[in-house]
Design an enzyme around this catalytic site. Structure first.
Site, short mmCIF file in Angstrom:
data_model
loop_
_atom_site.label_atom_id
_atom_site.label_comp_id
_atom_site.label_asym_id
_atom_site.label_seq_id
_atom_site.Cartn_x
_atom_site.Cartn_y
_atom_site.Cartn_z
CG ASP A 112 -24.05 -34.77 -37.07
OD1 ASP A 112 -22.95 -34.59 -37.63
OD2 ASP A 112 -24.50 -35.91 -36.85
CG ASP A 143 -18.33 -34.22 -39.04
OD1 ASP A 143 -19.48 -33.75 -39.15
OD2 ASP A 143 -18.05 -35.14 -38.25
#
Length: 499
Positions: A179, A378
């Site tokens: 992440d 991301d």
């Protein structure tokens, strides 16, 4: 005598010409304009969609109960590089779906929760809400057996790619979510007040000789956004945008990276109450830009990853301290937001379809002085979100150049979908990102036209948002090695570098 009669005749044809001229599409590319295109292999992608539903975890997945020794080199700074395997979520933990469309809808549901989580965090930062204003939920930890697993699709949260790391001494291997949109590293720990179902056994801190609680007076504890104390030991809590959270003891532990080496005293959360999040993985590796992220704790000068197609049984790697930007790499400025240090912003100047620049306001991708706007990269968000003023002209340009394809009904957050049933392949206009330094990143067709069922429905894989934040998601990143050159504040996009 013939001349007056010819005037009404000429006027009639003039009116007919003007009528048809006025009904012709005005926004079609000029006949002399070259349109760049690429091929979408419909047959291959539909076969992948079918295969992922019947993927056999037992015959493909590596052992989940491996214990490794600590004989690998130990390091505490960025002097060494190391590499980890990276796997799509469905190849590690299988949630059964009756068909491919239900799998896609589940993914999109998780992705919406993920996007809401990131935008909520940014809004708090922009409103200058400090960590002292945030209070942990009142949660009492009591030794209990593992409770009924939480498997709600609503709260599976973020993260579509897992990597495998060793935790503790002796090291036990765990699948962890990758992440780049968060900082706190954590994993589920015994005893569990409430734990969700994961592939590996729950980590037992009493079985590790290197586990050490963090004190309330430490810098690590004060760096947490949400913390409290119990008997002088630091407690952490991380809340996510969908209402899920992890809560427990904050500690330091040894983390090992395959045969590459191990790192001592990595701060991580030992979660005893973890509700509604990350089914399958043992926890999360935070690769954001904050002080408690794994990248900062490793003092990494760079890291990179390459994401294989989420319907693929293949894997790639997560690499630290091994920047390799070749001549075919597209580079772009890497920027930070002074309001929030977690996110990685990229200097995007515009987008094009079919080689023609789309008319998007310059402000749409600009990160302003107040911390609003901008676009981040991301790996945990699947679908690229663009401000409406950027998304609408991009979509409209794509639709104008695909009038040969049959439009069909919208699906979930996708408002532009096509019926490609019966087609082996189709030629579509190329979609490209253009960066502030003049470079452009041309996407493969499979990175913006994706199947949403097994019958041949494909959707344009972008979505609009009214948030000031735009996000380049992992569907667009698939097959490209994405490099974060932290030392030189630049990003690199290297197509076809997953191996």
């Amino acid at each position: 005598m013939s001349e007056p009669a010819s005037k009404p005749f000429l006027l009639f044809f003039t009116l007919i010409f003007l009528f048809f001229a006025s009904t012709l599409p005005r926004d079609l590319p000029d006949a002399t304009t070259t349109t760049t295109t690429t091929i979408l292999d419909v047959t291959s992608s539909l076969q992948q969609a079918h295969n992922i539903l019947s993927f056999d975890l037992q015959t493909q997945k590596p052992s989940t109960h491996t214990t490794i020794t600590t004989s690998s080199p130990s390091f505490s700074n960025s002097s060494l590089s190391f590499s980890l395997e990276l796997h799509p979520r469905e190849t590690i933990y299988k949630i059964h779906h009756k068909d491919y469309k239900s799998l896609v809808l589940s993914r999109l549901h998780r992705d919406t929760a993920r996007f809401n989580s990131l935008t909520a965090r940014l809004e708090l930062a922009l409103e200058d809400i400090s960590k002292s204003d945030l209070k942990p939920l009142e949660t009492e930890i009591e030794p209990e057996d593992l409770s009924t697993p939480v498997t709600s699709g609503t709260s599976q949260g973020s993260g579509e790619y897992f990597t495998r790391v060793g935790v503790g001494n002796p090291a036990r291997q765990f699948y962890m979510v990758l992440d780049t949109g968060s900082d706190i590293n954590w994993l589920q720990c015994q005893p569990c007040t409430d734990c969700y179902q994961q592939t590996d056994p729950i980590f037992d801190p009493t079985a590790s000789s290197t586990y050490a609680p963090v004190t309330c007076q430490s810098q690590q504890c004060s760096s947490l956004e949400m913390s409290s104390c119990r008997s002088g030991q630091c407690l952490y809590q991380v809340n996510y945008g969908d209402g899920s959270y992890t809560f427990g003891d904050f500690a330091t532990e040894s983390v090992s990276f395959g045969n590459s080496g191990s790192v001592k005293n990595v701060a991580l959360g030992c979660g005893h109450d973890n509700e509604g999040l990350f089914v399958g993985a043992a926890g999360l590796l935070g690769l954001g830009g904050g002080p408690l992220s794994l990248t900062n704790q490793l003092k990494a000068t760079s890291f990179s990853y390459c994401l294989v197609n989420r319907d693929s049984a293949g894997s790639s790697t997560l690499d630290f301290n091994s920047v390799q930007l070749g001549v075919d790499s597209v580079t772009a400025p890497l920027m930070k937001n002074r309001k929030i240090d977690t996110f990685y912003y990229v200097g995007l100047s515009g987008m094009s379809v079919g080689g023609q620049m789309v008319s998007i306001p310059e402000s749409a991708f600009r990160l302003d002085e107040s911390g609003n706007g901008g676009i981040i990269v991301d790996c945990g968000t699947a679908i690229t979100r663009l401000q409406t003023q950027a998304y609408n002209p991009l979509r409209d340009a794509f639709v104008r150049m695909t009038q040969n394809l049959k439009l069909t009904s919208a699906v979930a957050l996708f408002d532009t979908c096509y019926d490609l049933s019966g087609q082996a392949s189709v030629r579509v206009p190329t979609v490209s990102f253009h960066f502030a330094d003049g470079k452009s990143w041309n996407l493969p067709a499979a990175n913006y036209l994706i199947p949403v069922d097994s019958a041949g429905t494909y959707c344009f894989a972008f979505a609009p948002t009214t948030s000031s934040l735009s996000i380049i998601g992992n569907v667009q990143q698939q097959g490209t090695r994405v490099t974060f050159d932290l030392a030189n504040n630049r990003m690199g996009f290297s197509p076809n570098k997953c191996q």
